[in-house]
Design a protein around this motif. Structure first.
Motif, short mmCIF file in Angstrom:
data_model
loop_
_atom_site.label_atom_id
_atom_site.label_comp_id
_atom_site.label_asym_id
_atom_site.label_seq_id
_atom_site.Cartn_x
_atom_site.Cartn_y
_atom_site.Cartn_z
N TYR A 48 0.79 -1.23 0.00
CA TYR A 48 0.00 0.00 0.00
C TYR A 48 0.83 1.28 0.00
CZ TYR A 48 -4.02 -2.93 1.37
OH TYR A 48 -5.02 -3.86 1.42
N THR B 160 5.26 -1.13 -7.88
CA THR B 160 4.43 0.03 -7.61
C THR B 160 2.99 -0.27 -8.00
OG1 THR B 160 4.74 0.95 -9.82
CG2 THR B 160 6.38 1.56 -8.12
N LEU B 161 2.08 0.62 -7.63
CA LEU B 161 0.70 0.48 -8.04
C LEU B 161 0.59 0.44 -9.57
CD1 LEU B 161 -2.33 0.41 -7.33
CD2 LEU B 161 -2.28 2.91 -7.26
N HIS C 218 -7.20 -1.86 -1.53
CA HIS C 218 -6.16 -0.85 -1.31
C HIS C 218 -6.64 0.13 -0.25
CE1 HIS C 218 -2.49 1.23 -2.36
NE2 HIS C 218 -2.26 0.36 -3.33
N HIS D 238 -7.12 6.52 0.19
CA HIS D 238 -6.42 7.70 -0.31
C HIS D 238 -5.71 7.46 -1.64
CE1 HIS D 238 -2.99 5.74 1.79
NE2 HIS D 238 -2.26 6.37 0.90
N ARG D 239 -5.64 6.21 -2.09
CA ARG D 239 -5.05 5.90 -3.39
C ARG D 239 -6.11 5.67 -4.47
NH1 ARG D 239 0.20 4.15 -3.36
NH2 ARG D 239 0.14 4.83 -5.54
N ASP E 111 -5.68 7.47 -7.82
CA ASP E 111 -4.58 6.87 -8.59
C ASP E 111 -5.02 5.56 -9.24
OD1 ASP E 111 -2.87 8.91 -7.75
OD2 ASP E 111 -2.23 7.79 -5.98
#
Length: 250
Positions: free
Chosen positions: A126, A150-151, A172, A175-176, A179
């Motif tokens: 995360y 990475t994501l 996840h 806050h992501r 993205d």
């Protein structure tokens, strides 16, 4: 149960559903609630091919086996974790359905290889990498922080692996979410279902479950929030149904 050898720091835990067990280690890896929720949230076919990236000790493939007859692969970069996953698969007599392999997801698919999967699941690291990450042991650091991938690596690889119309499901941190949506669309996976997970009724969400469709058209559903604890600090009925296998999917 097919008994398997354990290392000194390992133990066998009950998955609380279908008499399944799993090998865990406090020193190396122990799964958490997010993995269980993802295994129930993901839309998976009854037959076909499923792949779980960042599989850790194999908890998601093992849980998915209760919902499908599809072949399931788990991919893990850390050999120690992959070995735990393999032994857990054998312990549960799932080796005909579930296969575990050691591989860096960034190398998938290999040159000249193009496998098309019906579904991809992933519970990725995360947190972005910081200077303090190396204070953790390497297994914990890689599970929590984007050291191995990475994501964007995760979503790009998932898109390559999916057939057109296949689904990517991930868990996840909220806050992501922006993205995640941006990267899914960038790589041709249209976000379709989102469900926030809240520790308690009036608290902010601390997890988000997201599912996208490879080659899908824009149209996204926001599902009802999932609350973990009730006012008596007990699991809510929805949460109990997930953990004890009383409800096939979220």
């Amino acid at each position: 149960m097919n008994e398997q050898p354990l290392l000194a720091d390992e133990r066998i835990d009950d998955l609380l559903t279908y008499d399944l067990k799993i090998i865990q280690s406090r020193e190396v890896f122990s799964f958490s609630m997010d993995a269980v929720l993802l295994a129930r949230f993901a839309s998976i076919p009854k037959r076909g091919k499923i792949i779980d990236l960042c599989t850790g000790n194999g908890v998601i493939p093992i849980l998915l086996s209760t919902r499908t007859n599809a072949s399931i692969e788990g991919v893990e970069i850390q050999e120690r974790l992959a070995d735990m996953a393999m032994r857990s698969v054998t312990m549960n007599n799932l080796q005909e359905q579930v296969k575990i392999r050691v591989q860096d997801l960034k190398d998938m698919p290999l040159a000249g290889e193009r496998e098309a999967y019906d579904a991809v699941t992933v519970n990725p690291p995360y947190a972005p990498v910081t200077g303090s990450d190396m204070k953790l042991n390497i297994h914990h650091a890689m599970a929590r922080h984007e050291i191995g991938c990475t994501l964007e690596d995760v979503i790009q690889t998932s898109a390559k692996l999916l057939r057109n119309g296949g689904k990517l499901s991930m868990v996840h941190r909220p806050h992501r979410l922006a993205d995640i949506i941006i990267l899914m669309r960038q790589y041709g996976v249209e976000p379709k279902r989102i469900r926030f997970v809240h520790p308690r009724q009036h608290m902010e969400a601390n997890m988000v479950l997201v599912e996208g469709l490879r080659g899908g058209k824009p149209e996204m559903r926001m599902l009802p929030p999932l609350i973990v604890y009730d006012e008596h600090e007990q699991y809510t009925p929805d949460l109990k149904a997930v953990y004890y296998g009383l409800k096939e999917s979220l």
